[in-house]
Every structure is written in structure tokens, then in C-alpha cells.
Design a protein around this motif. Structure first.
Motif, PDB file in Angstrom:
ATOM      1  N   UNK A 348     -16.570   2.961 -17.436  1.00 60.37           N
ATOM      2  CA  UNK A 348     -15.987   4.811 -18.269  1.00 60.37           C
ATOM      3  C   UNK A 348     -16.257   5.815 -17.430  1.00 60.37           C
ATOM      4  N   UNK A 349     -15.699   7.035 -17.311  1.00 61.16           N
ATOM      5  CA  UNK A 349     -15.917   7.580 -16.301  1.00 61.16           C
ATOM      6  C   UNK A 349     -15.806   8.760 -16.654  1.00 61.16           C
ATOM      7  N   UNK A 350     -16.371  10.028 -15.997  1.00 59.80           N
ATOM      8  CA  UNK A 350     -15.997  11.386 -17.077  1.00 59.80           C
ATOM      9  C   UNK A 350     -16.660  12.089 -15.557  1.00 59.80           C
ATOM     10  N   UNK A 351     -16.201  13.169 -15.528  1.00 60.00           N
ATOM     11  CA  UNK A 351     -15.967  14.477 -14.321  1.00 60.00           C
ATOM     12  C   UNK A 351     -15.190  15.422 -15.419  1.00 60.00           C
ATOM     13  N   UNK A 352     -16.486  16.838 -14.710  1.00 57.76           N
ATOM     14  CA  UNK A 352     -16.744  17.670 -15.437  1.00 57.76           C
ATOM     15  C   UNK A 352     -15.148  18.656 -14.530  1.00 57.76           C
ATOM     16  N   UNK A 353     -15.025  17.896 -13.631  1.00 59.18           N
ATOM     17  CA  UNK A 353     -13.620  18.941 -12.464  1.00 59.18           C
ATOM     18  C   UNK A 353     -13.806  18.472 -11.027  1.00 59.18           C
ATOM     19  N   UNK A 354     -12.747  18.820 -10.125  1.00 61.02           N
ATOM     20  CA  UNK A 354     -13.056  18.962  -8.949  1.00 61.02           C
ATOM     21  C   UNK A 354     -14.053  19.443  -8.212  1.00 61.02           C
ATOM     22  N   UNK A 355     -15.014  18.615  -7.831  1.00 59.03           N
ATOM     23  CA  UNK A 355     -15.717  19.736  -6.564  1.00 59.03           C
ATOM     24  C   UNK A 355     -17.078  19.389  -8.195  1.00 59.03           C
ATOM     25  N   UNK A 356     -17.532  18.833  -8.670  1.00 58.70           N
ATOM     26  CA  UNK A 356     -18.737  19.235  -9.737  1.00 58.70           C
ATOM     27  C   UNK A 356     -18.815  17.045  -9.272  1.00 58.70           C
ATOM     28  N   UNK A 357     -18.662  16.946  -9.179  1.00 56.18           N
ATOM     29  CA  UNK A 357     -19.430  15.111  -9.748  1.00 56.18           C
ATOM     30  C   UNK A 357     -19.139  14.409 -10.174  1.00 56.18           C
ATOM     31  N   UNK A 358     -18.763  13.586 -10.378  1.00 59.03           N
ATOM     32  CA  UNK A 358     -18.486  11.739 -11.419  1.00 59.03           C
ATOM     33  C   UNK A 358     -19.528  11.421 -11.761  1.00 59.03           C
ATOM     34  N   UNK A 359     -19.690  10.959 -12.953  1.00 58.22           N
ATOM     35  CA  UNK A 359     -20.624   9.961 -14.157  1.00 58.22           C
ATOM     36  C   UNK A 359     -19.838   8.221 -14.210  1.00 58.22           C
ATOM     37  N   UNK A 360     -20.327   7.389 -13.209  1.00 54.84           N
ATOM     38  CA  UNK A 360     -19.631   5.830 -14.277  1.00 54.84           C
ATOM     39  C   UNK A 360     -21.323   5.824 -15.051  1.00 54.84           C
ATOM     40  N   UNK A 361     -20.738   5.214 -15.933  1.00 54.46           N
ATOM     41  CA  UNK A 361     -21.206   4.334 -17.282  1.00 54.46           C
ATOM     42  C   UNK A 361     -20.960   2.739 -16.921  1.00 54.46           C
ATOM     43  N   UNK A 362     -21.972   1.960 -16.979  1.00 52.50           N
ATOM     44  CA  UNK A 362     -21.865   1.050 -17.481  1.00 52.50           C
ATOM     45  C   UNK A 362     -22.313   0.825 -19.036  1.00 52.50           C
ATOM     46  N   UNK A 363     -21.905   0.042 -19.713  1.00 49.11           N
ATOM     47  CA  UNK A 363     -22.099  -0.460 -20.918  1.00 49.11           C
ATOM     48  C   UNK A 363     -22.135  -1.865 -21.681  1.00 49.11           C
ATOM     49  N   UNK A 364     -23.817  -2.336 -21.626  1.00 45.68           N
ATOM     50  CA  UNK A 364     -24.239  -3.501 -21.467  1.00 45.68           C
ATOM     51  C   UNK A 364     -24.544  -4.025 -22.910  1.00 45.68           C
ATOM     52  N   UNK A 365     -24.423  -5.196 -23.682  1.00 45.90           N
ATOM     53  CA  UNK A 365     -24.626  -5.301 -25.259  1.00 45.90           C
ATOM     54  C   UNK A 365     -26.330  -5.609 -24.776  1.00 45.90           C
ATOM     55  N   UNK A 366     -26.859  -5.526 -25.873  1.00 43.07           N
ATOM     56  CA  UNK A 366     -28.486  -5.840 -24.552  1.00 43.07           C
ATOM     57  C   UNK A 366     -28.990  -6.993 -25.380  1.00 43.07           C
ATOM     58  N   UNK A 367     -29.341  -8.599 -24.777  1.00 43.13           N
ATOM     59  CA  UNK A 367     -29.695 -10.338 -24.606  1.00 43.13           C
ATOM     60  C   UNK A 367     -29.780  -9.799 -26.067  1.00 43.13           C
ATOM     61  N   UNK A 368     -28.910 -11.051 -26.482  1.00 46.97           N
ATOM     62  CA  UNK A 368     -28.930 -11.391 -27.965  1.00 46.97           C
ATOM     63  C   UNK A 368     -27.933 -10.552 -28.569  1.00 46.97           C
ATOM     64  N   UNK A 369     -27.989  -9.271 -28.952  1.00 46.40           N
ATOM     65  CA  UNK A 369     -25.875  -8.711 -29.429  1.00 46.40           C
ATOM     66  C   UNK A 369     -25.203  -8.875 -28.536  1.00 46.40           C
ATOM     67  N   UNK A 370     -24.349  -9.830 -28.365  1.00 51.51           N
ATOM     68  CA  UNK A 370     -23.834  -9.637 -27.438  1.00 51.51           C
ATOM     69  C   UNK A 370     -22.424  -9.426 -28.264  1.00 51.51           C
ATOM     70  N   UNK A 371     -22.395  -9.989 -29.518  1.00 57.75           N
ATOM     71  CA  UNK A 371     -20.975 -10.502 -30.047  1.00 57.75           C
ATOM     72  C   UNK A 371     -21.157  -9.604 -31.311  1.00 57.75           C
TER      73      UNK A 371
END
Ligand code: ADP
Length: 371
Positions: A348-371
Motif C-alpha cells: 500500500x502507499x500513503x502520503x500526507x500530500x505533495x512535498x510531504x514524503x510518501x510511505x510504501x508498506x509491504x505486509x507479509x504473513x508470518x511464516x506458518x500463517x500464510x493462509x
């Protein structure tokens, strides 16, 4: 003229006729069997009351049978007319929409994706018409995307090709010197072409779901470090600070290290590209609710809500000229999204707005909890 067997309207009409015919035959047979007995019983009662008159009794019996037959004939004719009317009505209600859909589907097969059928009522036929229209809509969208893809690819390839061509012409006309700088220009454009072709191959594999993952249980820090090591020189050159801040004892994840490294490289590469000199990029990692989150935050140019909604779409670039100058083709994030989703994760991506930076977040399941 189609054979009768192939016409739904006729089939309906004939089925009504069969029902009427069976009704009439069974009524006649019942009448034939029961009428004489019934009349005999009644006349016997009358004879008891009024005395015998055989001639009158026979007359009565015959006229009664005739009357019953007449009534049956009138009823059968009425039923026939009703069958014609009802089958015409039902044919209109059922056969017409089906015919419309047949015509529309032929038009769609000819490439006219804007074709739609009318929705009448709320029955199963209306439902079918609705699904049909939905299918036509999806086909139209797919076709539009395909057309756009071809256009975009052509556009992407044209720029480096015309640069190479103009350098070659310059060399031929002795306008450009045949020195290392000129050859380096050509080489840069060739590399760009190679990158585009490579990205396109990756994209088509990813979109076809043909990416095979060699998954192993790993610490997230492992692939994050690999990606950071790869890009550290560029960060140094541009003087953008790169910091890693992972929670201690971050759970293990089941990942294809090469693919996840590719994702983080893409995010770090973008963060660097869209963050001016003096800026900062931080990688945070934490775990929550059976998942590991890896966030790449930058202090760069940021994104508006409108752009955030589209950046994971293929070939989407916020500022086409700027991104192109930096070598971006707008495919990177699309591939990353496919790769993360192949790991049952999310990006996912978030940003407070122009010239205020952005954050890209990758979410992965913990091993053994994939499903
Ligand atoms: P590109 O190769 O053009 O960077 P991507 O798919 O990686 O393609 O990114 C799509 C678009 O998203 C970019 O063109 C850019 O406009 C925007 N974008 C991506 N990352 C960032 C970021 N960290 N900050 C601001 N904009 C970004």
C-alpha cells in the motif's frame, strides 16, 4: 426459414397444444365412458317416477351426449385460441430478449464492445441480461487496456530508438564526434530499451500468474539488507540518507529472497528518485496480527490522493516527463504489487500530500500463517 424444431416460440406453442390435446382427449374419453352410465342411472330414476317411455329416453341420452361433445368442442376451440395468445405473449417475453442477446453477442464477437441489451423486469432473464451486460463491460475494459498497453509500449520504445537514430545520423554526418561520450549515449539508450523489454517480460509473466517462487523461511532483515547494499552507492551519490530501523526479533517470513529483494530495491529506488538531495529514506519493520510490515518512508515529493489511487497501475506515472528522464517506465510498482501478492501479501502507499514524503508498506504473513 429456420426449421420448426429450432424455434423456441414454436416449441412453446406446440407444448401448449399438446397439453390442450391431452386435456380434450381425456375429457372425451371420460365423457364417453361415464355419460351413458350417468344418463342410464338418472333415466332409471325418472322412469321410476314418471313411468316408461323408451323413445324419449333414447332421445334424451343422444342429445345429452351431443351437448357434451359440443361443449367439449367449444372448450377446445377456446383453449386453442388461448394457447395461441398465451404462447405469443410468452414468446415475446422470453424469446425476444434471448434473440436480442444473440444479436448483441454476435456484435461483440465482431469487436463492438459497447453493445448492451435492455433490462426488462426482475426475473431470471433480466438477471441473464445483466450478467451479459457486465461481461460486455469487462470485455470492453480489457480491450481498452490492451489497446492502451500497445500504445504505451510503442511510446516507451520510440524515445530511446529516436535518440539512437539521431546519434547515428550525427555520426554519419560528422556532426557528432566518434568519441566515448557519444558511444556512452547510445549505450545508455540501449540499456534503457533492454530495461523496458525486461520489465515488460516480467510484467506479462506476473500478470499471467507465471512467476514461480522459490520460497524459504527467512528473516526480513536478510532481503532488506541485500536491497540496501545494492542501492547504497546511489544514495551516497545523491546524498540522501538511508536508515534501517527494524523491531527486534521480527518474525520469520516465507519468501523468495530474490523476488522480495527486487520489491525492496524498487521501493528504495523510487524513494531515492523522488527525494531531493539532503532528504531521508527510512525502512521500518514491525509485526502485528500475524503479519510483518515493512515500510519505506521518504521525505520526497509525496503524492496526491488522486495519484495514490493509480500508482500501482501499469504505465502510470505521475509526471511522465520527469519519470521518463529518470528512466522510469511506470511498471516497477505494478510488478512489485504482483510479486507481493504472489507471497499472499499486500502493498500500500500513503502520503500526507505533495512535498510531504510518501510511505510504501509491504505486509507479509508470518511464516506458518500464510493462509
Ligand atoms: P517508475 O518506473 O516510473 O518509477 P513505478 O511503477 O515504480 O514507475 O512508479 C509509478 C509512479 O509512482 C512513478 O512514476 C511516480 O510518479 C510515483 N512514485 C513512486 N514512488 C514514489 C515515491 N516514493 N514518491 C513519489 N512518487 C512516487
Amino acid at each position: 426459414m429456420k426449421r420448426l424444431r429450432q424455434r423456441l416460440g414454436w416449441k412453446l406453442f406446440i407444448s401448449y397444444l399438446i397439453v390442450i390435446l391431452v386435456g380434450v382427449v381425456s375429457l372425451t374419453v371420460t365423457a364417453e365412458i361415464h355419460t351413458p352410465t350417468a344418463i342410464d342411472r338418472h333415466t332409471a330414476q325418472m322412469v321410476d317416477m314418471m313411468g316408461s317411455n323408451m323413445g324419449m329416453m333414447t332421445d334424451l341420452s343422444e342429445s345429452f351426449t351431443r351437448a357434451v361433445n359440443e361443449v367439449l368442442l367449444v372448450a377446445a376451440s377456446l383453449a386453442f385460441v388461448t394457447a395461441v395468445l398465451v404462447s405469443t405473449f410468452v414468446t415475446r417475453r422470453i424469446v425476444r430478449p434471448i434473440q436480442e442477446m444473440t444479436v448483441a453477442s454476435r456484435r461483440i464477437a465482431d469487436g463492438r464492445y459497447d453493445e448492451r441489451v435492455r433490462l426488462i423486469g426482475e426475473d431470471e432473464l433480466a438477471e441473464l441480461a445483466q450478467s451479459f451486460n457486465q461481461m460486455a463491460h469487462t470485455l470492453a475494459q480489457t480491450e481498452e487496456r490492451r489497446r492502451q498497453l500497445v500504445g504505451d509500449v510503442a511510446h516507451e520504445l520510440r524515445t530511446p530508438l529516436s535518440s539512437i537514430r539521431s546519434v547515428m545520423e550525427g555520426l554519419q554526418d560528422n556532426v557528432l564526434p566518434a568519441d566515448p561520450t557519444t558511444f556512452l549515449d547510445v549505450q545508455r539508450e540501449v540499456s534503457r530499451l533492454q530495461r523496458i523489454v525486461h520489465d515488460l517480460e516480467e510484467l506479462s509473466r506476473a500478470e499471467a500468474g507465471q512467476i514461480t517462487l522459490q520460497r524459504e523461511v527467512k528473516r526480513p532483515a536478510e532481503f532488506i539488507q541485500l536491497a540496501m547494499d545494492r542501492l547504497r552507492p546511489q544514495y551516497g551519490d545523491k546524498e540522501v540518507a538511508l536508515t534501517l530501523d527494524l523491531d527486534r526479533d521480527l518474525p520469520l517470513v516465507l519468501v523468495d529472497v530474490a523476488r522480495m529483494t527486487q520489491v525492496i530495491i524498487n521501493l528504495l529506488g523510487n524513494a531515492l528518485q523522488y527525494t531531493p538531495t539532503g532528504g531521508e529514506v527510512t525502512i521500518n519493520g514491525w509485526a502485528d496480527a500475524g503479519k510483518v510490515m515493512i515500510a519505506v518512508r521518504d521525505t520526497g515529493i509525496g503524492l496526491t490522493a488522486e495519484h495514490l489511487a493509480h500508482i500501482f497501475e501499469r504505465f502510470y506515472r505521475v509526471d511522465k516527463s520527469r519519470s521518463r528522464a529518470g528512466g522510469g517506465s511506470g511498471i516497477g510498482l505494478t510488478i512489485s504489487k504482483h510479486l507481493v501478492e504472489a507471497h499472499n501479501g499486500r502493498i500500500t502507499a500513503t502520503s500526507p500530500g505533495l512535498n510531504q514524503g510518501s510511505t510504501f508498506t509491504v505486509t507479509l504473513p508470518i511464516a506458518g500463517k500464510e493462509f
